[in-house]
Each structure stands twice: as C-alpha cells, then as structure tokens.
Design a protein around this motif. Structure first.
Motif, PDB file in Angstrom:
ATOM      1  N   ASP A   5       0.950  -1.219   0.082  1.00  0.00           N
ATOM      2  CA  ASP A   5      -0.035   0.054   0.045  1.00  0.00           C
ATOM      3  C   ASP A   5       0.744   1.194   0.118  1.00  0.00           C
ATOM      4  N   PRO A   6       0.365   2.381  -0.589  1.00  0.00           N
ATOM      5  CA  PRO A   6       1.302   3.531  -0.547  1.00  0.00           C
ATOM      6  C   PRO A   6       1.585   4.062   0.910  1.00  0.00           C
ATOM      7  N   LEU A   7       0.768   3.826   1.716  1.00  0.00           N
ATOM      8  CA  LEU A   7       0.853   4.180   3.166  1.00  0.00           C
ATOM      9  C   LEU A   7       2.051   3.454   3.595  1.00  0.00           C
ATOM     10  N   SER A   8       2.450   2.326   3.195  1.00  0.00           N
ATOM     11  CA  SER A   8       3.720   1.777   3.416  1.00  0.00           C
ATOM     12  C   SER A   8       4.794   2.053   2.424  1.00  0.00           C
ATOM     13  N   GLN A   9       4.821   2.158   1.202  1.00  0.00           N
ATOM     14  CA  GLN A   9       5.692   2.344   0.171  1.00  0.00           C
ATOM     15  C   GLN A   9       6.216   3.663   0.092  1.00  0.00           C
ATOM     16  N   ASP A  10       5.443   4.608   0.320  1.00  0.00           N
ATOM     17  CA  ASP A  10       5.795   6.208   0.075  1.00  0.00           C
ATOM     18  C   ASP A  10       5.988   6.956   1.343  1.00  0.00           C
ATOM     19  N   GLU A  11       6.920   7.876   1.388  1.00  0.00           N
ATOM     20  CA  GLU A  11       6.970   8.655   2.546  1.00  0.00           C
ATOM     21  C   GLU A  11       5.953   9.395   2.812  1.00  0.00           C
ATOM     22  N   LEU A  12       5.006   9.407   3.948  1.00  0.00           N
ATOM     23  CA  LEU A  12       4.068   9.907   4.162  1.00  0.00           C
ATOM     24  C   LEU A  12       4.310  11.297   4.969  1.00  0.00           C
ATOM     25  N   PHE A  13       5.306  11.554   5.797  1.00  0.00           N
ATOM     26  CA  PHE A  13       5.809  12.789   6.323  1.00  0.00           C
ATOM     27  C   PHE A  13       4.465  13.468   6.975  1.00  0.00           C
ATOM     28  N   GLY A  14       3.750  12.602   7.973  1.00  0.00           N
ATOM     29  CA  GLY A  14       2.762  13.104   8.642  1.00  0.00           C
ATOM     30  C   GLY A  14       2.434  12.291   9.967  1.00  0.00           C
ATOM     31  N   PRO A  15       1.401  12.770  10.660  1.00  0.00           N
ATOM     32  CA  PRO A  15       1.095  11.946  11.971  1.00  0.00           C
ATOM     33  C   PRO A  15       0.285  10.623  11.657  1.00  0.00           C
ATOM     34  N   ALA A  16       0.719   9.521  11.292  1.00  0.00           N
ATOM     35  CA  ALA A  16       0.252   8.311  10.949  1.00  0.00           C
ATOM     36  C   ALA A  16       1.173   7.122  11.146  1.00  0.00           C
ATOM     37  N   ILE A  17       0.796   6.223  11.716  1.00  0.00           N
ATOM     38  CA  ILE A  17       1.539   4.976  11.179  1.00  0.00           C
ATOM     39  C   ILE A  17       0.654   3.882  10.915  1.00  0.00           C
ATOM     40  N   ALA A  18       1.435   3.253  10.176  1.00  0.00           N
ATOM     41  CA  ALA A  18       0.855   1.802   9.391  1.00  0.00           C
ATOM     42  C   ALA A  18       0.938   0.612  10.059  1.00  0.00           C
ATOM     43  N   VAL A  19       0.262  -0.090  10.735  1.00  0.00           N
ATOM     44  CA  VAL A  19       0.647  -1.527  11.293  1.00  0.00           C
ATOM     45  C   VAL A  19       0.306  -2.719  10.314  1.00  0.00           C
ATOM     46  N   THR A  20       1.329  -3.579  10.317  1.00  0.00           N
ATOM     47  CA  THR A  20       1.196  -4.745   9.227  1.00  0.00           C
ATOM     48  C   THR A  20       1.487  -5.911  10.374  1.00  0.00           C
ATOM     49  N   THR A  21       1.083  -7.079  10.274  1.00  0.00           N
ATOM     50  CA  THR A  21       1.287  -7.994  11.066  1.00  0.00           C
ATOM     51  C   THR A  21       2.442  -8.807  10.308  1.00  0.00           C
ATOM     52  N   VAL A  22       3.390  -9.756  10.871  1.00  0.00           N
ATOM     53  CA  VAL A  22       4.361 -10.537  10.339  1.00  0.00           C
ATOM     54  C   VAL A  22       4.274 -11.731  11.039  1.00  0.00           C
ATOM     55  N   ASP A  23       5.030 -12.770  10.450  1.00  0.00           N
ATOM     56  CA  ASP A  23       5.028 -14.076  11.208  1.00  0.00           C
ATOM     57  C   ASP A  23       6.536 -14.407  11.379  1.00  0.00           C
ATOM     58  N   GLY A  24       7.280 -13.701  12.499  1.00  0.00           N
ATOM     59  CA  GLY A  24       8.577 -14.147  12.789  1.00  0.00           C
ATOM     60  C   GLY A  24       9.612 -13.088  12.126  1.00  0.00           C
ATOM     61  N   VAL A  25      10.840 -13.120  12.621  1.00  0.00           N
ATOM     62  CA  VAL A  25      11.816 -12.174  12.327  1.00  0.00           C
ATOM     63  C   VAL A  25      12.479 -12.174  10.802  1.00  0.00           C
ATOM     64  N   ALA A  26      12.162 -13.458  10.281  1.00  0.00           N
ATOM     65  CA  ALA A  26      12.594 -13.492   8.806  1.00  0.00           C
ATOM     66  C   ALA A  26      11.514 -12.591   7.906  1.00  0.00           C
ATOM     67  N   GLU A  27      10.301 -12.810   7.897  1.00  0.00           N
ATOM     68  CA  GLU A  27       9.283 -12.209   7.278  1.00  0.00           C
ATOM     69  C   GLU A  27       9.429 -10.571   7.674  1.00  0.00           C
ATOM     70  N   ALA A  28       9.647 -10.284   8.960  1.00  0.00           N
ATOM     71  CA  ALA A  28       9.872  -8.826   9.466  1.00  0.00           C
ATOM     72  C   ALA A  28      10.889  -8.160   8.592  1.00  0.00           C
ATOM     73  N   ILE A  29      12.186  -8.818   8.630  1.00  0.00           N
ATOM     74  CA  ILE A  29      13.046  -8.248   7.757  1.00  0.00           C
ATOM     75  C   ILE A  29      12.604  -8.184   6.149  1.00  0.00           C
ATOM     76  N   ARG A  30      12.053  -9.167   5.586  1.00  0.00           N
ATOM     77  CA  ARG A  30      11.643  -9.153   4.516  1.00  0.00           C
ATOM     78  C   ARG A  30      10.832  -7.773   3.996  1.00  0.00           C
ATOM     79  N   VAL A  31       9.888  -7.666   4.933  1.00  0.00           N
ATOM     80  CA  VAL A  31       8.900  -6.714   4.835  1.00  0.00           C
ATOM     81  C   VAL A  31       9.520  -5.201   4.984  1.00  0.00           C
ATOM     82  N   ALA A  32      10.505  -5.163   5.793  1.00  0.00           N
ATOM     83  CA  ALA A  32      11.285  -4.020   6.156  1.00  0.00           C
ATOM     84  C   ALA A  32      12.010  -3.368   4.919  1.00  0.00           C
TER      85      ALA A  32
END
Length: 469
Positions: free
Chosen positions: A364-391
């Motif tokens: 989603d653009p809320l994750s991919q693009d720089e927002l520069f505003g007061p909002a955070i996007a929460v995404t669930t992941v399964d473990g450190v490997a997926e977290a690093i891949r998404v990061a």
C-alpha cells in the motif's frame, strides 16, 4: 537575505504561521542577478576561509555557539511560529544549536590526513607518502523546513569548520530561522563573504546554484524526486543527498511491549510526523499484535494537537493545509483499500489528529511512499525473517528499529536490514551528533554528522616525496 556582505530587506514574500495563517515575517525573492552576485562573493569567501588558520575558524564557531546559547528562547519562538512545531519541541531544537557548533568546530580543527605505506608496493621503497585534506571551496546548502535550525547547522557548521564558504538556501516555508542563524554567525566574526543566505523558491534558485561550475559541493535535504533533479543538473561535483524514507519498526514476539508502545508513540508523531526518521511502518509479530495495539492506542490518543504556542499542546500542525489534506487523503485511501483506521485521521486546517492504521498491506502507498505526517501503518508478520523481508521491501533505506530480547534476532536485524541507521530496542527516531547520518537506496548518498560532514566537504590529496639522485 544576506548577499555579498549586505542585508537585503525587500518584502517580496510573506512567511505565515502554519497553524493560523497569520503573517510571521517577510523575505525577498532572490533574482538571477543576486544569485550570480552571491556566487562571485562566495568564490572570494572561499579563498579567505581557506587561508584562515584552523584555530581562528574554531574560535569563530565557539563564539557563535555562545551567541546561540544566549538566544535559545528567541530562536525557539521563531522556529515555532514559522514551522508550527510546538514550543517545547522548538526549545529542544534551539537548545542543541550551541553544542552542534562546538562539535563541528572541534571536528574541523582535527581534520587530518594519514601516512601511506608506499614501501608495500614494488618500486616504492624509500619514498614517503601521506594525504592532506583541503576545503572543497564553495558549498551550496539547501535545507528543509522540518528542522529549520538544526538541519541548517548540520550543513553550514561543518562546511565552515572545514574552511569552506557557504551559500545557504533555506526552505521557502521557514527562512526566518536561517536568517537569524546567519546574523548570529556573521556577528561571530566570519570573514567577508564566507556565508550568503538566499531566500526564494527552490525550484527557481536550486538549478542556478547546483549547476554552476564554481560550486564544488552541494548538500541537500529533501524529497527523493528533488534529489534526483539536483543530481541530474549538478555535473561533476560532490553531492550529499539526504532524501526520503518510510522507516520501519519491528516488534518481535519477545519484545517489551510497553517500551515499544511508548517509543512508537513518540517516534511516530514528533513534529507531527514530519521527520525523515519518523516511525511510519510498525511490523509486529502476529502473536503480540493485539497486545501491542492495546498498549499503543491510549498513548496515541493522549497526544494533544493544537496551537504550537499554547500550554498543553503536544503536537502542532503540518507545515501547510495542503500537506494536511494530502496526509488525510493517504490515510483515508488506505482504509478504502481494506485497512482499519483505529484512531485519528481527522483534519482541522493544517492539524491532523494522530492516526493508527491497522492491517496495512506492505504494498500500500501508506507503507511504500514517504508520508511525512502523523500516522503509522501497522502490518502483522510471522517471525523475524518475514519482518526483515517486509522492512526491506521499499525503495528507501534511511532508518529502522527493532524491539526484541533475542540477541540473535537483533544481530540478524542489523546485518540484513538495508538502512543507514539501525536501532535495537528503540525506533529510528533517534540521532546524536557523533553518528554518521544518511541512507541507503533511494534515501540518498553521503553522510551528515559533523565528523562525517567535514570529510564530505573536503578534498583528499595524496603527496609523495621521491629521492633526489
């Protein structure tokens, strides 16, 4: 503005408060002729600065630091009025200026080369080699609006400490703080023409400054799109580009969730989220997703948007109403694509209430693009490997953080996440002057931080002494 040793006081453009639109001050719009005048003066200023002994440069910057310490409240009120930053945040920014000047002075004073082990090469026995550093010459510093004092100083102070002349182009929205800093530095005893400060639209002035052959170094902080345009027109010169970001914070299953929630509530909404290293993406292990939100939401709801000069306000407006509309639209669009707006996202003029958006798809653009505003996007992941891949799954790589008690997971994070600054058990919203600061990938090239900026703003020469027959 300040050009060739002269203050120019035309009232071409009005600076307004982002909170209520009231005028804060006026500045000139530099003409092409005034840009040329500044460039000619900077060439003379660069020669004077190069001839100035390091001890004298250090003394000037230390005097400037003392002057900055004496003007913290005045600087803070100027920052708050023209940027919309809360007075508490503005005082914190202004209070760091003196120390940043002193650190820069110290780094410039110990600028040095090294001996070269030439006799390790065949045919080089008996020769003596070493390196020298010298100033680049004319440095163009193009600064953003979000830290109108500190991010200006992170460019100007190391450049002067290294013996360069500087042409400063502050952000169009926040020139008054930069002009106050210019007056402070000039009053500390800088040589004639060592510093110029041009005000006006970056789209007009930037190309004139960046492509000029007399400029040897450009230091820019801003969007990736503008950074790419600067790189295209600059030609053969040194560039430092601190560009966009979409910084992730990873919360693993063994994290201290109260600590993580406190840090995220600070890191996502400081300066209304208008910070390059702001928390934009929270990647939380599915096993603790609900518990993290339970800890986070009350802290976000406790943030009080409002008049940045009023007591009790803990978050000010965005830099303009147009920016607030943009942020509101991006947050609402994520909700229309299936994410859930848990709190915030309402707009009142340039104020946007702090938002938490859950279930955001990593694409989603809320994750991919720089927002520069007061909002955070929460995404669930399964473990450190997926977290690093998404990061890593964005075009940016400025900063990232992880919360975990597992040293192996922390080591994996710092090795595998492609960002310029990595924080274990904190968010990316943390910076100290001794750090190298700059990103990977689309987040830019080069490093700031006084020690590293001095290196970026000097040229390295190799010297070899040969035997005389």
């Amino acid at each position: 503005m300040y050009v060739a040793g002269e203050w120019i006081g035309r009232e071409d453009a009005t600076v307004v408060s982002p909170f209520d639109g009231e005028p804060v001050g006026t500045v000139p719009e530099a003409t092409p002729a005034e840009v040329e005048r500044a460039l000619r003066a900077a060439v003379a200023g660069a020669a004077a600065m190069r001839a100035l002994p390091g001890a004298e440069r250090t003394a000037i910057l230390r005097r400037a630091a003392d002057r900055a310490d004496a003007k913290v409240e005045d600087l803070a009120r100027t920052i708050a009025r023209e940027s919309g930053k809360t007075l508490t945040e503005a005082r914190g920014e202004a209070g760091r200026a003196g120390e940043l000047l002193r650190v820069s002075a110290a780094e410039g004073a110990r600028m040095h080369g090294e001996t070269l082990p030439l006799d390790a090469s065949p045919g080089a026995v008996g020769k003596l080699g070493f390196t020298l550093r010298q100033p680049c010459g004319v440095v163009v510093a193009i600064a953003p609006f979000n830290f109108p004092l500190l991010l200006v100083l992170h460019k100007v102070a190391p450049a002067l400490a290294a013996g360069n002349a500087v042409i400063l182009k502050p952000a169009t929205q926040t020139p008054l703080t930069a002009l106050a800093l210019t007056e402070l530095l000039v009053g500390a005893g800088l040589p004639d023409h060592a510093l110029q400060c041009l005000t006006g639209a970056g789209g007009r002035l930037g190309p004139l400054l960046c492509r000029d052959h007399r400029v040897r170094k450009v230091s820019f902080t801003g969007s990736t799109a503008v950074g790419e345009r600067i790189a295209a027109v600059a030609g053969v010169k040194r560039l430092s580009l601190e560009l966009g970001a979409s910084c992730p914070t990873l919360v693993l299953a063994d994290a201290d969730l109260d600590q993580a929630a406190r840090a995220i509530a600070t890191g996502g909404y400081a300066n209304a989220g208008q910070v390059c290293i702001s928390v934009q993406r929270v990647l939380v292990d599915r096993a603790v997703h609900g518990d993290l939100l339970d800890a986070l939401l009350p802290q976000v709801d406790a943030i009080r948007p409002g008049d940045p000069l009023a007591d009790g306000t803990t978050m000010g407006p965005l830099i303009s109403e147009d920016e607030a509309r943009r942020v509101q639209t991006v947050v609402a669009a994520a909700g229309a694509r299936g994410a859930r707006l848990l709190t915030g996202g309402e707009r009142d003029g340039a104020l946007v209430s702090p938002a938490v958006v859950d279930g955001v798809d990593p694409s989603d653009p809320l994750s991919q693009d720089e927002l520069f505003g007061p909002a955070i996007a929460v995404t669930t992941v399964d473990g450190v490997a997926e977290a690093i891949r998404v990061a890593n799954d964005t075009s940016y790589g400025l900063g990232a953080g992880v919360f975990t008690r597992d040293i192996q997971a922390a080591l994996r994070f710092v090795r595998d996440v492609d960002c310029g600054a990595l924080h274990v058990n904190w968010t990316p919203l943390w910076r100290a002057d001794p750090m190298p600061y700059g990103g990977l990938k689309g987040s830019g090239i080069g490093k700031e931080g006084p020690r590293y900026a001095v290196q970026e703003m000097t040229e390295l020469k190799a010297v070899v002494f040969h035997d005389v027959d």
